[in-house]
Design an enzyme around this catalytic site. Sequence first.
Site, PDB file in Angstrom:
ATOM      1  N   HIS A 188      43.020  41.590  42.232  1.00 51.33           N
ATOM      2  CA  HIS A 188      42.063  41.810  41.138  1.00 51.33           C
ATOM      3  C   HIS A 188      41.626  40.446  40.604  1.00 51.33           C
ATOM      4  CE1 HIS A 188      40.730  44.750  37.849  1.00 51.33           C
ATOM      5  NE2 HIS A 188      40.233  43.571  37.501  1.00 51.33           N
TER       6      HIS A 188
ATOM      7  N   HIS B 248      37.808  38.422  39.842  1.00 52.04           N
ATOM      8  CA  HIS B 248      36.356  38.547  39.820  1.00 52.04           C
ATOM      9  C   HIS B 248      35.681  37.232  40.214  1.00 52.04           C
ATOM     10  CE1 HIS B 248      35.935  42.520  37.762  1.00 52.04           C
ATOM     11  NE2 HIS B 248      37.164  42.236  37.372  1.00 52.04           N
TER      12      HIS B 248
ATOM     13  N   ASP C 130      32.631  36.211  39.635  1.00 54.85           N
ATOM     14  CA  ASP C 130      31.868  35.619  38.539  1.00 54.85           C
ATOM     15  C   ASP C 130      32.734  35.289  37.335  1.00 54.85           C
ATOM     16  OD1 ASP C 130      32.185  38.367  38.453  1.00 54.85           O
ATOM     17  OD2 ASP C 130      30.353  38.752  37.335  1.00 54.85           O
TER      18      ASP C 130
ATOM     19  N   GLY D 164      33.243  47.388  34.018  1.00 52.96           N
ATOM     20  CA  GLY D 164      32.439  47.396  32.805  1.00 52.96           C
ATOM     21  C   GLY D 164      33.197  48.092  31.689  1.00 52.96           C
TER      22      GLY D 164
ATOM     23  N   HIS E 130      38.433  50.375  37.705  1.00 49.79           N
ATOM     24  CA  HIS E 130      38.892  49.812  36.441  1.00 49.79           C
ATOM     25  C   HIS E 130      39.213  50.978  35.497  1.00 49.79           C
ATOM     26  CE1 HIS E 130      37.357  45.905  37.717  1.00 49.79           C
ATOM     27  NE2 HIS E 130      37.824  45.358  36.605  1.00 49.79           N
TER      28      HIS E 130
ATOM     29  N   GLU F  75      42.470  49.989  30.821  1.00 48.40           N
ATOM     30  CA  GLU F  75      42.512  48.625  30.289  1.00 48.40           C
ATOM     31  C   GLU F  75      42.287  48.697  28.774  1.00 48.40           C
ATOM     32  OE1 GLU F  75      40.334  44.256  30.863  1.00 48.40           O
ATOM     33  OE2 GLU F  75      39.400  46.047  31.702  1.00 48.40           O
TER      34      GLU F  75
ATOM     35  N   ASP G 214      42.487  38.373  37.216  1.00 47.53           N
ATOM     36  CA  ASP G 214      41.294  38.970  36.637  1.00 47.53           C
ATOM     37  C   ASP G 214      40.139  37.972  36.622  1.00 47.53           C
ATOM     38  OD1 ASP G 214      39.763  41.011  35.641  1.00 47.53           O
ATOM     39  OD2 ASP G 214      40.567  40.942  33.610  1.00 47.53           O
TER      40      ASP G 214
END
Length: 374
Positions: free
Chosen positions: A24, A26, A28, A186, A213, A216, A305
């Site tokens: 996991h 990202h 970006d 998101g 996701h 969370e 993350d």
Amino acid sequence: MSAASEPTVPTPAQVRRAPKVVLHDHLDGGLRPATVLELAAECGHELPPGSTERGAESLADWFATAADSGSLERYLETFAHTVAVMQTAPALRRVAREFVEDLLDDGVVYAEVRYAPELFVEQGLSLDDVVAAVQEGFDEAVAAAERGIVVRQLLTAMRHQARSREIAELAVAWRDRGVAGFDIAGAEAGNPPTRHLDAFDYLRRENAHFTIHAGEAFGLPSIWEALQWCGADRLGHGVRIIDDITVAEDGSVTLGRLAAYVRDKRIPLELCPASNVQTGAVASIAEHPIGLLNDLRFRVTVNTDNRLMSRTSMTAEMCSLVEAFGWTLADLRRVTVNAMKSAFLPFDERLALIDEVVKPGYAALDPTLDDAVR
């Protein structure tokens, strides 16, 4: 660990040398601050006022401070600046190449890197162009590496948009060319995963892997929907499964129906400790449920993350768990094997990485580790 051996609490140097697996992470959310500065200057993107006074150092400070808000929604706002500088094929290739270089420097041997292709089409790239550029960057880094690393893409759809079926089809089209699976991401609140059942039904029909996701910022209903309605193979975060676990004053533990199902079915939890503290999912690393979940033998994995926003790395995440919970090399190896078992990679390839890379890497740090990994 065998009864005769003493637990080995690793030093930071040992943790850095240990082979790591990240599921996991990202794309970006893991740019180098200096790269953000350079790409912003090239494309004319205006960075936040006061964030560049000391160059890359102050920009790194800005990202970490802005993300450290206790709110997932505020945390996600920081991505406006990384996404803005990743709108061309050369920028995507550079970010992807540097991403893998940084993973290699951190001792990562297998990585699944996720991002939402739909976010990178503002300057005319097609979805296919985006995936191709990222793959080229990954391939360049892997080819130039002095040691081995396996990297795969996870294609993410944004849960508040309506392109999930299109992204799912893109993931299937690329699954033999570097894409391992699909994800949705998101803000969870108000955007349940069941809005995207068409995409998940399609993926199941295509025998494709996907994670969601869930659990969370939102609680058990999000996890339940992701598993029982959508059929997720893994839970992205899943930290709120702790809400279905009761610890009595005498220390006895009772699992609710959902928590018991997650543990019994060995559903992987893509836990991201530093990020969870920043978004307010937990109060501190010391209070993070990962300690209890590991003790209860859930399928715990450790992840970063967003390395830029959380100013973290796999080494930093693992060191924080050693400090908070007294984790040993055996614990670190367990969660690493957990992650490798849970990867969206063919079984024989997963097994080879466990037996030929992960276990020998930990044995080099502590020869007393036995082969039993639960």
